[in-house]
Design a protein around this motif. Structure first.
Motif, mmCIF file in Angstrom:
data_model
loop_
_atom_site.group_PDB
_atom_site.id
_atom_site.type_symbol
_atom_site.label_atom_id
_atom_site.label_comp_id
_atom_site.label_asym_id
_atom_site.label_seq_id
_atom_site.Cartn_x
_atom_site.Cartn_y
_atom_site.Cartn_z
ATOM 1 N N ASN A 10 -6.922 2.809 -0.086
ATOM 2 C CA ASN A 10 -5.629 2.118 -1.330
ATOM 3 C C ASN A 10 -4.506 3.022 -1.857
ATOM 4 O O ASN A 10 -3.329 2.569 -1.866
ATOM 5 C CB ASN A 10 -6.391 1.787 -2.156
ATOM 6 C CG ASN A 10 -7.403 1.159 -2.024
ATOM 7 O OD1 ASN A 10 -7.330 -0.225 -1.560
ATOM 8 N ND2 ASN A 10 -8.531 0.759 -2.950
ATOM 9 N N SER A 13 -1.898 2.059 1.218
ATOM 10 C CA SER A 13 -1.036 1.259 1.097
ATOM 11 C C SER A 13 -0.391 0.884 -0.131
ATOM 12 O O SER A 13 0.584 0.317 -0.680
ATOM 13 C CB SER A 13 -2.494 0.171 0.379
ATOM 14 O OG SER A 13 -1.808 -1.008 0.429
ATOM 15 N N LYS A 14 -0.863 1.898 -1.481
ATOM 16 C CA LYS A 14 0.149 2.310 -3.034
ATOM 17 C C LYS A 14 1.485 3.008 -2.528
ATOM 18 O O LYS A 14 2.791 2.375 -2.229
ATOM 19 C CB LYS A 14 -0.253 2.043 -3.751
ATOM 20 C CG LYS A 14 0.464 2.767 -5.150
ATOM 21 C CD LYS A 14 -0.395 3.217 -6.475
ATOM 22 C CE LYS A 14 0.493 3.730 -7.254
ATOM 23 N NZ LYS A 14 -0.269 4.191 -8.297
ATOM 24 N N GLN A 17 3.982 0.460 -0.215
ATOM 25 C CA GLN A 17 3.906 -0.104 -0.950
ATOM 26 C C GLN A 17 3.330 -1.885 0.646
ATOM 27 O O GLN A 17 3.894 -2.721 0.273
ATOM 28 C CB GLN A 17 5.442 -0.290 -1.175
ATOM 29 C CG GLN A 17 6.103 0.097 -1.707
ATOM 30 C CD GLN A 17 7.058 -0.004 -2.051
ATOM 31 O OE1 GLN A 17 8.615 -0.584 -1.846
ATOM 32 N NE2 GLN A 17 8.084 1.425 -2.874
ATOM 33 N N PHE A 18 1.929 -1.797 0.518
ATOM 34 C CA PHE A 18 2.011 -2.452 1.475
ATOM 35 C C PHE A 18 1.628 -3.936 1.199
ATOM 36 O O PHE A 18 2.616 -5.431 1.817
ATOM 37 C CB PHE A 18 0.077 -2.360 2.161
ATOM 38 C CG PHE A 18 0.588 -1.166 3.478
ATOM 39 C CD1 PHE A 18 1.499 -0.889 4.226
ATOM 40 C CD2 PHE A 18 -1.080 -1.111 3.474
ATOM 41 C CE1 PHE A 18 1.321 0.481 5.112
ATOM 42 C CE2 PHE A 18 -1.645 0.371 4.547
ATOM 43 C CZ PHE A 18 -0.091 1.254 4.985
ATOM 44 N N GLN A 19 1.363 -4.521 -0.226
ATOM 45 C CA GLN A 19 1.455 -5.289 -0.623
ATOM 46 C C GLN A 19 2.868 -6.163 -0.753
ATOM 47 O O GLN A 19 2.619 -7.033 -0.296
ATOM 48 C CB GLN A 19 0.954 -5.384 -2.139
ATOM 49 C CG GLN A 19 0.552 -7.101 -2.612
ATOM 50 C CD GLN A 19 -0.570 -6.675 -3.753
ATOM 51 O OE1 GLN A 19 -1.654 -5.776 -4.438
ATOM 52 N NE2 GLN A 19 -0.915 -8.026 -4.927
ATOM 53 N N GLN A 22 3.965 -7.432 1.987
ATOM 54 C CA GLN A 22 3.394 -8.039 2.677
ATOM 55 C C GLN A 22 2.469 -8.069 4.487
ATOM 56 O O GLN A 22 3.086 -8.202 5.047
ATOM 57 C CB GLN A 22 3.750 -9.679 3.453
ATOM 58 C CG GLN A 22 4.056 -10.467 1.947
ATOM 59 C CD GLN A 22 4.695 -11.302 2.251
ATOM 60 O OE1 GLN A 22 5.791 -12.024 3.091
ATOM 61 N NE2 GLN A 22 5.050 -11.823 1.148
ATOM 62 N N THR A 23 2.039 -6.424 4.296
ATOM 63 C CA THR A 23 1.636 -6.197 5.314
ATOM 64 C C THR A 23 0.010 -5.589 4.989
ATOM 65 O O THR A 23 0.264 -5.207 4.015
ATOM 66 C CB THR A 23 2.156 -5.016 6.134
ATOM 67 O OG1 THR A 23 1.875 -4.538 7.469
ATOM 68 C CG2 THR A 23 2.319 -4.026 4.974
ATOM 69 N N ASN A 24 -0.572 -4.827 6.279
ATOM 70 C CA ASN A 24 -1.948 -3.912 5.733
ATOM 71 C C ASN A 24 -1.541 -2.712 6.658
ATOM 72 O O ASN A 24 -1.026 -2.976 7.710
ATOM 73 C CB ASN A 24 -2.989 -4.762 5.989
ATOM 74 C CG ASN A 24 -2.934 -5.421 7.211
ATOM 75 O OD1 ASN A 24 -2.870 -4.941 8.268
ATOM 76 N ND2 ASN A 24 -3.009 -6.940 7.067
#
Length: 453
Positions: A10, A13-14, A17-19, A22-24
């Motif tokens: 997480n 991800s933060k 800036q994955f969200q 639009q990636t992971n």
């Protein structure tokens, strides 16, 4: 998986800036591996080219150290790109500029390789200053677009010409200056087969086509006994003691050498890298959707810092100019959108240092097909030249034509920059020139008058 792994993921991800992008994590790792495989050929090709000029007693005796410098500079610059700019772009010593370093600066102009590394170091420092001063984009604006595109194409021709001559496909001739080589020679035949193999991978759009082409050609050469097998496969990285810091030794020689000649060398390093980086970042930015409605790339200066610092460190480590690689598009096509993609590439470059014995055993005829294909890919930029405008087309043609035939990127670059404002003025379109264009043209005219070609 440990208990805190989800929280670590997480946090990653933060940070990246994955969200919003639009990636992971999985997508970024897979895309990073794809990018690395696509551009890993540089680990064999860059040492192969620079070894012609950077050596102690015989060409190739510092291959291992140059390979380490290549991997380290690529890893550091790509790491900065990922962590500081958060872009999925990978960097490494640039194709074309490594050839200019080896064949034009050191071998043709007779400048010591240590002095040339000092020039690379100075170029990196200038880049850092220009980036912080927000001047890089303004300098690029002063160069006509046709010359920019012709420079990329001319470098492509130059790279391909080097590959053709090094392998004996093209040889010297008293009657015609150059001619086709003896196709019955084993190295020439294996080079031709390598070109076919590599081209087949490319046209089939196989990921890592250039790298697979090198591997397949090398294997064929080893099996047929045309080249000796590598002396090893894996080993601990060799400390680059003969290269590390030699740029500082070379700085002392800069003041002792031909001042105008070295200024020209730094100028060409600076501007060719400018064109390459700006063009690549623009193209990749368009592909990722990062370019905004004003045509701007957010965090552009952070991306420029990555190649500027990479170039500076590369000079210290013992390699030529570091730049952003268009092969990053392969990872972007796999969904890579964040800097974690670049982090993955950087880690793989570090791991690659364990395989230097294998890289050192790869013969020149195995890398030559890749150089030729890279030349083909770089020629694509001629599509953007305004061929229906005589002033632009003549200037562009002089640039891309003179580069390989004079064996000098600098001379081709100079020819185009000198011709453009003159032809535009004779065309009655003086308003399409700028003071900056005339200043650049005057600098090159002065260079030819004072030091020749």
């Amino acid at each position: 998986m440990t208990e805190n792994s989800p929280s670590q993921e997480n946090a990653i991800s933060k940070f990246f800036q994955f969200q919003p992008l639009q990636t992971n994590l999985r997508t970024e790792i897979v895309s990073g591996v794809t990018t690395f495989v696509t551009m890993a050929y540089i680990l064999a090709v860059n040492p192969d080219i620079l070894s012609n000029a950077i050596f102690l007693e015989t060409p190739g005796d510092l291959f291992g150290e140059i390979a380490i410098a290549t991997a380290l500079s690529a890893a550091i610059a790509t790491l900065i790109m990922g962590l500081y700019a958060n872009y999925p772009f990978a960097l490494a010593p640039g194709m074309g500029l490594n050839a200019y370093f080896a064949f034009s600066v050191v071998l043709s102009q007779g400048i010591s390789w240590r002095v040339a590394l000092g020039a690379i170091f100075i170029e990196g420092l200038i880049f850092i200053a220009l980036t912080f001063g927000n001047i890089r984009a303004q300098i690029v604006t002063a160069i006509p677009s046709g010359i920019k595109h012709a420079t990329a194409a001319g470098i492509g021709l130059f790279i391909a010409y080097i590959a053709l001559t090094k392998t004996g496909l093209i040889i010297s001739s008293e009657a015609t200056v150059t001619t086709l080589g003896d196709l019955s020679q084993p190295t020439v035949l294996i080079t031709l087969i390598g070109i076919l193999i590599t081209a087949a991978f490319v046209v089939r759009r196989i990921t890592g086509a250039l790298l697979w082409g090198i591997i397949a050609t090398a294997l064929l050469g080893w099996i047929l006994g045309i080249a000796p097998w590598p002396q090893g496969f894996i080993s601990l990285p060799q400390f680059p003691g003969d290269l590390l810091g030699q740029a500082f030794v070379g700085l002392g020689g800069i003041l002792e050498g031909n001042f105008w000649q070295l200024i020209t060398v730094i100028f060409v390093f600076l501007f060719v890298d400018l064109f390459d980086t700006v063009g690549t970042l623009t193209g990749l930015g368009m592909k990722t959707g990062y370019i905004n409605e004003k045509g701007e790339l957010p965090r552009a200066n952070r991306a420029f810092i990555a190649d500027a610092v990479g170039t500076t460190i590369g000079g210290i480590l013992g390699t030529s100019t570091v730049t952003t690689y268009i092969e990053s598009a392969s990872g972007i096509s796999e969904g890579g959108r964040s800097g974690f993609n670049a982090i993955t590439v950087a880690v793989l470059f570090l791991l690659s240092m364990l395989f230097i014995p294998l890289l050192a055993g790869i013969p020149s005829f195995a890398t030559a097909p890749t150089l030729i294909i890279v030349g083909v890919l770089m020629m694509a930029s001629v599509r953007s030249i305004a061929w229906d405008d005589p002033a632009e087309s003549i200037s562009a043609f002089l640039t891309l034509f003179i580069m390989p035939l004079s064996y000098s990127i600098a001379d081709g670059f100079a020819a185009g920059l000198i011709a453009y404002p003159i032809l535009k003025t004779l065309q009655g379109k003086w308003s399409e020139t700028t003071i900056a264009m005339w200043v650049l043209a005057a600098i090159f005219v002065l260079k030819f008058v004072l030091v020749g070609g």
